[in-house]
Design a protein around this motif. Structure first.
Motif, PDB file in Angstrom:
ATOM      1  N   UNK A 274      -7.584  22.583  -3.594  1.00  0.00           N
ATOM      2  CA  UNK A 274      -7.068  21.349  -3.008  1.00  0.00           C
ATOM      3  C   UNK A 274      -7.539  20.167  -3.845  1.00  0.00           C
ATOM      4  N   UNK A 275      -6.599  19.504  -4.509  1.00  0.00           N
ATOM      5  CA  UNK A 275      -6.889  18.359  -5.370  1.00  0.00           C
ATOM      6  C   UNK A 275      -6.640  17.076  -4.584  1.00  0.00           C
ATOM      7  N   UNK A 276      -7.627  16.195  -4.536  1.00  0.00           N
ATOM      8  CA  UNK A 276      -7.537  15.021  -3.679  1.00  0.00           C
ATOM      9  C   UNK A 276      -7.327  13.715  -4.431  1.00  0.00           C
ATOM     10  N   UNK A 277      -6.542  12.827  -3.818  1.00  0.00           N
ATOM     11  CA  UNK A 277      -6.291  11.501  -4.380  1.00  0.00           C
ATOM     12  C   UNK A 277      -6.427  10.464  -3.268  1.00  0.00           C
ATOM     13  N   UNK A 278      -7.155   9.395  -3.538  1.00  0.00           N
ATOM     14  CA  UNK A 278      -7.280   8.300  -2.581  1.00  0.00           C
ATOM     15  C   UNK A 278      -6.015   7.463  -2.612  1.00  0.00           C
ATOM     16  N   UNK A 279      -5.454   7.170  -1.448  1.00  0.00           N
ATOM     17  CA  UNK A 279      -4.199   6.417  -1.376  1.00  0.00           C
ATOM     18  C   UNK A 279      -4.398   4.906  -1.401  1.00  0.00           C
ATOM     19  N   UNK A 280      -5.625   4.457  -1.195  1.00  0.00           N
ATOM     20  CA  UNK A 280      -5.920   3.011  -1.240  1.00  0.00           C
ATOM     21  C   UNK A 280      -4.988   2.193  -0.358  1.00  0.00           C
ATOM     22  N   UNK A 281      -4.696   2.729   0.826  1.00  0.00           N
ATOM     23  CA  UNK A 281      -3.872   1.999   1.787  1.00  0.00           C
ATOM     24  C   UNK A 281      -2.382   2.217   1.672  1.00  0.00           C
ATOM     25  N   UNK A 282      -1.924   2.981   0.695  1.00  0.00           N
ATOM     26  CA  UNK A 282      -0.487   3.250   0.543  1.00  0.00           C
ATOM     27  C   UNK A 282       0.000   4.086   1.715  1.00  0.00           C
ATOM     28  N   UNK A 283       1.050   3.650   2.376  1.00  0.00           N
ATOM     29  CA  UNK A 283       1.562   4.380   3.550  1.00  0.00           C
ATOM     30  C   UNK A 283       3.017   4.813   3.395  1.00  0.00           C
ATOM     31  N   UNK A 284       3.665   4.421   2.311  1.00  0.00           N
ATOM     32  CA  UNK A 284       5.069   4.781   2.101  1.00  0.00           C
ATOM     33  C   UNK A 284       5.153   5.951   1.124  1.00  0.00           C
ATOM     34  N   UNK A 285       5.494   7.155   1.585  1.00  0.00           N
ATOM     35  CA  UNK A 285       5.555   8.300   0.672  1.00  0.00           C
ATOM     36  C   UNK A 285       6.594   8.138  -0.426  1.00  0.00           C
ATOM     37  N   UNK A 286       7.619   7.322  -0.190  1.00  0.00           N
ATOM     38  CA  UNK A 286       8.651   7.109  -1.203  1.00  0.00           C
ATOM     39  C   UNK A 286       8.131   6.328  -2.404  1.00  0.00           C
ATOM     40  N   UNK A 287       6.950   5.746  -2.284  1.00  0.00           N
ATOM     41  CA  UNK A 287       6.387   4.965  -3.390  1.00  0.00           C
ATOM     42  C   UNK A 287       5.415   5.783  -4.242  1.00  0.00           C
ATOM     43  N   UNK A 288       5.293   7.080  -3.963  1.00  0.00           N
ATOM     44  CA  UNK A 288       4.374   7.934  -4.719  1.00  0.00           C
ATOM     45  C   UNK A 288       5.135   8.741  -5.761  1.00  0.00           C
ATOM     46  N   UNK A 289       4.504   8.939  -6.885  1.00  0.00           N
ATOM     47  CA  UNK A 289       5.080   9.760  -7.948  1.00  0.00           C
ATOM     48  C   UNK A 289       3.942  10.429  -8.707  1.00  0.00           C
TER      49      UNK A 289
END
Length: 339
Positions: A239-254
């Motif tokens: 399981x590789x983890x990434x901090x989202x830093x408050x990002x809540x819109x999955x459409x903005x991730x790449x």
């Protein structure tokens, strides 16, 4: 399983005691590097196609190759001090409204090492019965789980079933989670646990390994190996983890490979365990305060192993991948996928 990402503490999924054996134990690894390196798909090459986030052996780099490549590391970021294996996965980015890309912090990797697979048995085909005794990985084994180019889901394919994502503790899903908790996204990779018994790698980096036979009741997490790949290996669920830093819109991730669907997530494993005897015996019944095999690779003292962030022995050439601020395009100029 929910992600652990526990740094500085060993967590056993099954507690060892004087009367029971563990079928699962965990490995925790702090970050090593984020760079366009891929010693399996692009050995000796820099830059590779996209940025990977890596943990494990400090030997990780473009020159890591051969049976003992990962073992050349002088240390590991993982809490089991004889695990000089390398593990890596694509880096995650946030697409901003102004068109720039933010690299999201890589928080490390937690992995479940599991005793759930057994050798193929022609005289008794079916789900593993009784004691399973998967082998330790042969020195130099390389394997890739997932496909960087995939953008759809086929539930009949175990190679696709083995890749999932999770935000927070909201449960694993196939593809990008429909909802983010704003804190963390983890990419889950279930590596194959069946081996052909002879090849340490293959041209596609997958054909020499396989998942347990679905026709015999197996799945990506365990069961009897198929006759084509009859040798059972320890299961790794990473399981590789990434901090989202408050990002809540999955459409903005790449991801760094341009994947916005999450289906193209993948993971690589380059075997580098020093003590394969202890690794093989790590599920055996033992006393927690005795010379238990897992303690033989837990830490030099057998107590309080700690995952520690480090740097590779050889730093890759400099490239602005977003570690110091937003960038105008994904490294390698990878196009962002749009359905």
């Amino acid at each position: 399983m929910a992600p652990l990402f526990i740094i500085g503490t060993v967590v056993l999924a099954s507690v060892l005691s004087s009367t029971t054996a563990s079928s699962v134990w965990t490995l925790n690894c702090a970050p090593l590097t984020q760079a366009r390196l891929d010693p399996i798909l692009a050995p000796g090459v820099w830059p590779s196609g996209h940025v990977h986030a890596a943990v494990g052996s400090t030997a990780f780099g473009q020159q890591m190759n051969g049976t003992y490549g990962a073992l050349q590391g002088n240390a590991t970021t993982c809490d089991k001090f004889t695990d000089h294996s390398s593990y890596w996965a694509p880096q995650l980015y946030h697409m901003r409204s102004d068109g720039l890309f933010d690299l999201l912090p890589f928080t490390g990797m937690a992995a479940y090492y599991e005793n759930y697979t057994c050798d193929y048995n022609a005289s008794a085909p079916g789900w593993c019965v009784g004691t399973r005794n998967p082998r330790a990985f042969p020195p130099g084994l390389k394997m890739l789980a997932g496909n960087s180019l995939r953008r759809t889901q086929n539930m009949s394919d175990p190679w696709q079933q083995a890749i999932l994502l999770e935000s927070g503790n909201n449960g694993e899903v196939y593809g990008m989670p429909p909802k983010l908790d704003g804190n963390q996204l983890s990419g889950h990779v279930r590596f194959p646990s069946c081996w052909d018994g002879s090849n340490l790698d293959s041209p596609d980096h997958q054909s020499h390994v396989a998942y347990p036979d679905a026709s015999l009741g197996g799945n990506t997490q365990g069961g009897m190996c198929p006759s084509s790949h009859p040798v059972a290996l320890i299961n790794i669920g990473a399981e590789f983890g990434f901090a989202l830093n408050g990002v809540t819109d999955p459409a903005s991730l790449v991801f760094a490979n341009g994947d916005t669907t999450g289906y193209g997530f993948h993971g690589d494993f380059y075997m580098g365990w020093e003590n394969t005897t202890a690794l093989r015996d790590s599920f055996a019944e033992c006393f927690t305060n005795d010379n238990c095999p897992w303690r033989a690779f837990g830490s030099p003292t057998g107590r309080d192993p700690v995952a520690t962030a480090m740097s590779p022995m050889v730093q890759p050439p400099y490239e602005d991948i977003g570690l110091n601020g937003p960038i105008a395009k994904l490294p390698g100029n990878n196009p962002v996928y749009s359905a």
